[in-house]
Write an enzyme that holds these catalytic residues in place. Structure first.
Site, mmCIF file in Angstrom:
data_model
loop_
_atom_site.group_PDB
_atom_site.id
_atom_site.type_symbol
_atom_site.label_atom_id
_atom_site.label_comp_id
_atom_site.label_asym_id
_atom_site.label_seq_id
_atom_site.Cartn_x
_atom_site.Cartn_y
_atom_site.Cartn_z
ATOM 1 N N ARG A 122 -15.034 -25.211 73.638
ATOM 2 C CA ARG A 122 -14.095 -25.774 72.850
ATOM 3 C C ARG A 122 -13.177 -24.748 72.052
ATOM 4 N NH1 ARG A 122 -18.570 -29.356 68.997
ATOM 5 N NH2 ARG A 122 -17.488 -31.128 69.530
ATOM 6 N N GLN B 54 -8.518 -28.891 73.716
ATOM 7 C CA GLN B 54 -8.861 -29.922 72.741
ATOM 8 C C GLN B 54 -8.455 -31.253 73.240
ATOM 9 O OE1 GLN B 54 -6.664 -28.896 69.143
ATOM 10 N NE2 GLN B 54 -8.081 -27.552 68.700
ATOM 11 N N ASP C 179 -11.767 -32.750 74.857
ATOM 12 C CA ASP C 179 -13.016 -32.591 74.126
ATOM 13 C C ASP C 179 -13.752 -33.831 73.895
ATOM 14 O OD1 ASP C 179 -15.109 -31.966 72.394
ATOM 15 O OD2 ASP C 179 -13.942 -30.663 71.250
ATOM 16 N N SER D 248 -16.092 -34.169 70.858
ATOM 17 C CA SER D 248 -15.392 -34.466 69.638
ATOM 18 C C SER D 248 -14.616 -35.897 69.581
ATOM 19 C CB SER D 248 -14.149 -33.347 69.409
ATOM 20 O OG SER D 248 -14.683 -32.268 69.052
ATOM 21 N N TYR E 144 -20.778 -22.776 65.809
ATOM 22 C CA TYR E 144 -21.927 -23.629 65.454
ATOM 23 C C TYR E 144 -23.057 -23.067 64.548
ATOM 24 C CZ TYR E 144 -20.766 -26.388 69.667
ATOM 25 O OH TYR E 144 -20.095 -27.244 70.759
HETATM 26 P P1 NAD Z 1 -22.750 -30.414 65.920
HETATM 27 O O1 NAD Z 1 -22.980 -31.895 66.365
HETATM 28 O O2 NAD Z 1 -23.542 -29.395 66.551
HETATM 29 O O3 NAD Z 1 -23.453 -30.227 64.397
HETATM 30 C C1 NAD Z 1 -23.118 -30.975 63.234
HETATM 31 C C2 NAD Z 1 -22.946 -30.166 61.994
HETATM 32 O O4 NAD Z 1 -24.302 -29.943 61.592
HETATM 33 C C3 NAD Z 1 -22.582 -28.837 62.136
HETATM 34 O O5 NAD Z 1 -21.586 -28.827 61.436
HETATM 35 C C4 NAD Z 1 -23.482 -27.758 61.775
HETATM 36 O O6 NAD Z 1 -22.911 -26.666 61.178
HETATM 37 C C5 NAD Z 1 -24.431 -28.834 60.695
HETATM 38 N N1 NAD Z 1 -25.454 -28.392 60.646
HETATM 39 C C6 NAD Z 1 -26.663 -27.480 61.514
HETATM 40 N N2 NAD Z 1 -27.767 -27.273 60.765
HETATM 41 C C7 NAD Z 1 -27.499 -27.506 59.540
HETATM 42 C C8 NAD Z 1 -28.398 -27.749 58.542
HETATM 43 N N3 NAD Z 1 -29.502 -27.106 58.313
HETATM 44 N N4 NAD Z 1 -27.912 -28.066 57.190
HETATM 45 C C9 NAD Z 1 -26.747 -28.645 57.230
HETATM 46 N N5 NAD Z 1 -25.792 -28.698 58.423
HETATM 47 C C10 NAD Z 1 -26.242 -28.328 59.448
HETATM 48 O O7 NAD Z 1 -21.447 -29.798 65.212
HETATM 49 P P2 NAD Z 1 -19.963 -30.322 65.901
HETATM 50 O O8 NAD Z 1 -19.431 -31.463 65.104
HETATM 51 O O9 NAD Z 1 -19.870 -30.549 67.373
HETATM 52 O O10 NAD Z 1 -19.092 -29.202 65.378
HETATM 53 C C11 NAD Z 1 -19.466 -27.675 65.494
HETATM 54 C C12 NAD Z 1 -18.431 -26.471 65.088
HETATM 55 O O11 NAD Z 1 -17.401 -26.738 66.488
HETATM 56 C C13 NAD Z 1 -17.693 -27.011 64.060
HETATM 57 O O12 NAD Z 1 -17.451 -25.732 63.586
HETATM 58 C C14 NAD Z 1 -16.463 -27.614 64.450
HETATM 59 O O13 NAD Z 1 -15.395 -27.394 63.569
HETATM 60 C C15 NAD Z 1 -16.206 -26.937 65.826
HETATM 61 N N6 NAD Z 1 -15.268 -27.480 66.566
HETATM 62 C C16 NAD Z 1 -14.311 -26.740 67.317
HETATM 63 C C17 NAD Z 1 -13.410 -27.528 67.974
HETATM 64 C C18 NAD Z 1 -12.243 -26.889 68.599
HETATM 65 O O14 NAD Z 1 -11.782 -25.631 68.313
HETATM 66 N N7 NAD Z 1 -11.721 -27.236 69.798
HETATM 67 C C19 NAD Z 1 -13.658 -28.875 68.526
HETATM 68 C C20 NAD Z 1 -14.774 -29.377 67.893
HETATM 69 C C21 NAD Z 1 -15.446 -28.764 67.009
#
Ligand code: NAD
Length: 390
Positions: free
Chosen positions: A134, A139, A142, A145, A238
């Site tokens: 990521r 992007q 991805d 996402s 994460y």
């Molecule tokens: P994910 O599907 O792994 O998890 C979903 C959400 O659940 C996350 O925000 C996580 O913090 C939250 N979570 C985990 N345990 C929890 C708890 N006990 N209580 C409440 N919330 C909890 O996450 P995702 O949607 O794949 O995204 C993860 C990270 O990656 C985020 O920071 C996102 O911004 C980042 N991201 C970055 C890029 C990039 O830079 N290209 C792209 C996509 C996502």
């Protein structure tokens, strides 16, 4: 026999698009708009008959974009250079691929170890889109996402559809209706899309995430961020697993918010682990009759203790939905976004000379390379296969 429309001369690269076989899978790995770009660039594109049907892309549109329709798998895969899919290929399909064929899609390797070992034995090259790092440059590729965006949207719609209340505030001659309260647990990609969708439907939205950084994004969407004195930001953006004390604090705050919500959408997950339980059965008992829980983590164990994956159950007058494959509910756009992800990914595989690279040194290619030249290249998957033995 394949359809006999005239196709322009090709650069020797044959892209084959599978018709997805998994039950309930409506998506397709590419769409006519992307096919048009590929055929213009000299690729031969073959699409399995009816591959786009579930997502409302009929065969004729692929033909108009320069593709050929293959009536069956055998004709589709015969001589294919690159095979595109959404779900991991079936073992029988792997048996039909020639050595060196490149397969790209979600591979869910931990759940599909037999397919992985079969691909290794047949010296297939497999890229797993869920392993694309990521980083900013990736992007556009991805797919986690793009599909989480589709899933978050579908979850909010599903919640609204199962809720016996209006979501917006209404002032009518028949009285004033207070807006519904929607709670989103986990404000990653899917959670943020669910927030935006529930806001557009007029609900009051509250959200919680263990990563404090999520607070700013939640507030920018017009929702209230529930703060806890915990910041569980782990590696790579994460979440990390909470300590037992942190879990108790989290449960208390979450339970109070759940009890006042009309719809709860849970998306909390930690990569490679069972989803954390955020809603106990006791908490469900405190909810209003008619309330709805949509548990997006159903397939990885569920964020609610009462969730059953693939089913909707009613407990204490609360509907608890454990959907599987929500992105497939918005298959048209989910496929379009996935196709764009694959288009970007493929651009890394072909050099300026139009030739396919077999040197996967690019950071994105190296990270997402699951199997190549008779080896499993992804260490965690290799460890699972060999049970920790070298
Ligand atoms: P994910 O599907 O792994 O998890 C979903 C959400 O659940 C996350 O925000 C996580 O913090 C939250 N979570 C985990 N345990 C929890 C708890 N006990 N209580 C409440 N919330 C909890 O996450 P995702 O949607 O794949 O995204 C993860 C990270 O990656 C985020 O920071 C996102 O911004 C980042 N991201 C970055 C890029 C990039 O830079 N290209 C792209 C996509 C996502």
């Amino acid at each position: 026999m394949m359809s006999t429309t005239t196709v322009p001369p090709t650069n020797g690269i044959v892209i084959a698009v599978l018709r997805e076989q998994a039950p309930g899978e409506q998506r397709v790995a590419t769409v006519p708009e992307v096919v048009k770009n590929w055929t213009k660039s000299g690729y031969e594109v073959r699409v399995e008959h009816d591959a786009g049907r579930g997502a409302f892309y009929p065969d004729e549109l692929y033909v108009a974009a320069g593709a050929r329709i293959a009536p069956d798998r055998a004709e589709l895969l015969d001589g294919a250079t690159i095979v595109l899919c959404v779900q991991p290929p079936a073992i029988a399909d792997v048996g039909m691929l020639a050595e060196g064929t490149i397969v790209i899609g979600f591979m869910n390797a931990a759940q599909n170890l037999t397919t992985v070992t079969r691909m290794r034995a047949r010296r297939i090259t497999a890229f797993a889109l869920e392993l694309v790092p990521r980083i900013t440059r990736a992007q556009g590729m991805d797919a986690l996402s793009s599909q989480a965006t589709a899933g978050g949207y579908a979850a909010a719609i599903l919640g609204a559809d199962n809720c016996p209340r209006f979501l917006p505030m209404l002032t009518t001659a028949a009285g004033t209706i207070r807006p519904a309260t929607v709670l989103i647990l986990g404000a990653g990609v899917a959670g943020l899309m669910a927030i935006a969708t529930a806001r557009r439907l007029g609900a009051m939205v509250e959200a919680y995430d263990v990563r404090r950084a999520a607070g700013e994004q939640v507030r920018s969407l017009g929702a209230k961020f529930l703060e806890l004195e915990i910041n569980a930001e782990g590696q790579g953006g994460y979440a990390r697993e909470l300590t037992p004390e942190e879990k108790v604090k989290e449960q208390q705050m979450v339970s109070a918010a759940v009890a006042r919500a009309d719809i709860v959408i849970t998306t909390a997950s930690i990569p490679g682990r069972k989803a954390p339980v955020l809603i106990t059965k006791e908490t469900v008992g405190t909810m209003r009759p008619g309330a709805v829980i949509v548990d997006l983590a159903a397939e990885s164990g569920g964020n609610c203790e009462l969730t059953q994956s693939g089913r909707a159950v009613k407990e204490h007058g609360v509907t608890i939905i454990g959907p599987q494959n929500l992105p497939a509910r918005v298959a048209y756009h989910a496929s379009q976004m996935y196709a764009k992800n694959l288009q970007s990914f493929l651009s890394l595989l072909v050099g300026k000379d139009g030739l396919l690279t077999r040197e996967f040194t690019d950071e994105i290619l190296a990270a997402s390379l699951l199997v190549h030249a008779g080896e499993v290249r992804h260490k965690p998957t290799l460890d699972l296969i060999s049970g920790g033995k070298p």
